[in-house]
Scaffold this active site. Sequence first.
Site, PDB file in Angstrom:
ATOM      1  N   ASN A  84       2.584  11.344   2.301  1.00  0.00           N
ATOM      2  CA  ASN A  84       2.046   9.990   2.125  1.00  0.00           C
ATOM      3  C   ASN A  84       2.999   8.987   2.759  1.00  0.00           C
ATOM      4  O   ASN A  84       4.020   9.363   3.325  1.00  0.00           O
ATOM      5  CB  ASN A  84       1.825   9.704   0.631  1.00  0.00           C
TER       6      ASN A  84
ATOM      7  N   LYS B 223       3.492  29.224  12.965  1.00  0.00           N
ATOM      8  CA  LYS B 223       2.587  28.120  13.301  1.00  0.00           C
ATOM      9  C   LYS B 223       1.145  28.626  13.379  1.00  0.00           C
ATOM     10  O   LYS B 223       0.872  29.623  14.057  1.00  0.00           O
ATOM     11  CB  LYS B 223       3.020  27.538  14.653  1.00  0.00           C
TER      12      LYS B 223
ATOM     13  N   ILE C 235       5.991  15.685 -12.649  1.00  0.00           N
ATOM     14  CA  ILE C 235       7.386  15.637 -13.121  1.00  0.00           C
ATOM     15  C   ILE C 235       7.537  14.639 -14.269  1.00  0.00           C
ATOM     16  O   ILE C 235       8.117  14.955 -15.312  1.00  0.00           O
ATOM     17  CB  ILE C 235       8.340  15.286 -11.954  1.00  0.00           C
TER      18      ILE C 235
ATOM     19  N   LYS D 174      -0.976   5.369 -17.305  1.00  0.00           N
ATOM     20  CA  LYS D 174       0.179   6.231 -16.962  1.00  0.00           C
ATOM     21  C   LYS D 174       1.294   6.107 -17.998  1.00  0.00           C
ATOM     22  O   LYS D 174       2.000   7.074 -18.284  1.00  0.00           O
ATOM     23  CB  LYS D 174       0.683   5.900 -15.557  1.00  0.00           C
TER      24      LYS D 174
ATOM     25  N   LYS E 181       1.873   9.683 -19.646  1.00  0.00           N
ATOM     26  CA  LYS E 181       3.129  10.320 -19.249  1.00  0.00           C
ATOM     27  C   LYS E 181       4.257  10.014 -20.235  1.00  0.00           C
ATOM     28  O   LYS E 181       5.428  10.263 -19.930  1.00  0.00           O
ATOM     29  CB  LYS E 181       3.508   9.891 -17.825  1.00  0.00           C
TER      30      LYS E 181
END
Length: 411
Positions: free
Chosen positions: A208, A295, A314, A355, A359
Amino acid sequence: MLSGNTIVMMVGGSIAAYKSAELVRLLKKRDARVRVILSDAGAKFITPLTLQTLADERVRSETFSTIEEAAVGHIDLADSADAVLIAPATADIIAKAAAGIADDLATTVLLATKAPIVVAPAMNINMWENEATRENVAKLRDRGVFVLEPGDGFLACGWTGSGRLPEHDAILQALESVTAPQDYAGTRVVVTAGATREHFDPIRFVSNRSSGKMGYAIARAAACRGADVTLISGPSALTPPAGVKVAQVTTAIEMHQAVMEAVREPAGASEQQKQYVFMVAAVSDHRPAEVSTSKLKMSKDEEYSVKMVPSPDILRELGSYRESIEQDSGMPLRLVGFAAETGEHEELIHWAQEKLTKKNSDLIVGNFAHDSFEKNTNRVWLLDRTGRQEEISTADKQLVANKIVARARKL
Ligand code: CTP
């Protein structure tokens, strides 16, 4: 962090004096007041006019100037300093500072000031390694003076090795450290930064746009405030802050392992207070189910799909195992997560709140992807468990990081 601080900067007689002009500019850019003392030897390498124009203040050099001493100029300089910087510091000024000699304006101010002192040496490698200089440096460090290590490389005298003026960023960080509140002393801080990369062959990966800048800024802010910092970083071209332990990782699995090892480590002698984790990294939620060791040959005429499987969350795991982590480390744990979202402000707050509870975190820093990714500035909203929201309006990421770190210490 240096905004509003007065830095008394002493420029010694080294060829590196030409770099002091850029330092003055960088300090002014951070809204610091810079009062320059140019030694006679320094003036052989850079003109007072150059420094004066950049500092926007008269450059001083004479101890017994009839104009300046009308107000006891050297004491005024010494008292006005939030920090004193010697850059470049020659072997001569280091020796005089160690011996307490006051025979010119710079050394007189050094003896008179109560402000913290940062020394940025620049000299020939043999002068730096000379036993006399080693002893002088040790003496200054014993007294609490922040003596930076010189940089390595080609020296103007023709030698190669240690003796270059430290990088400007390292000098600025040293000044930030000596002027910042030491409210994180005795704490451990684990910061993750950047994007993870999930390879499906040795060359191609899913990732990202996270640059790592916010995470590196958080690590720097915590280190300057006295924390023992471990930075766990995805691949990044950024230079880690000074005085920080760095673990370079590539994948979410590697980041997960590095974080769990770091947080479960029993507290060291200097860490008794609390442990903070700032999960700034944009961790890939999924990874390719299979990774080819060679590859993949991809025909342009065919469609391909990559099967993705979930990676560990995590932050969620840290929240779930909070008590056992606290037992292993011997320190209370505080968790700060980040939420990068798109859409409207209400949506950002909604997802950030979700969240926070999902979390089991203590603080969530919500921001918009378009305000943050690959940018030097950011705008964030802080949400805590009491439902309180706080906005930090658009500013340089380092400034935003300082505010987040200051807020997290209250958790
Ligand atoms: N995070 C994490 N492990 C993951 C994914 C995210 O620890 N596998 C952390 C991030 O570092 C961040 C927070 O969780 O602090 C939120 O990350 P984000 O990707 O926005 O949240 P997700 O739970 O993955 O939700 P979604 O992608 O659906 O928005």
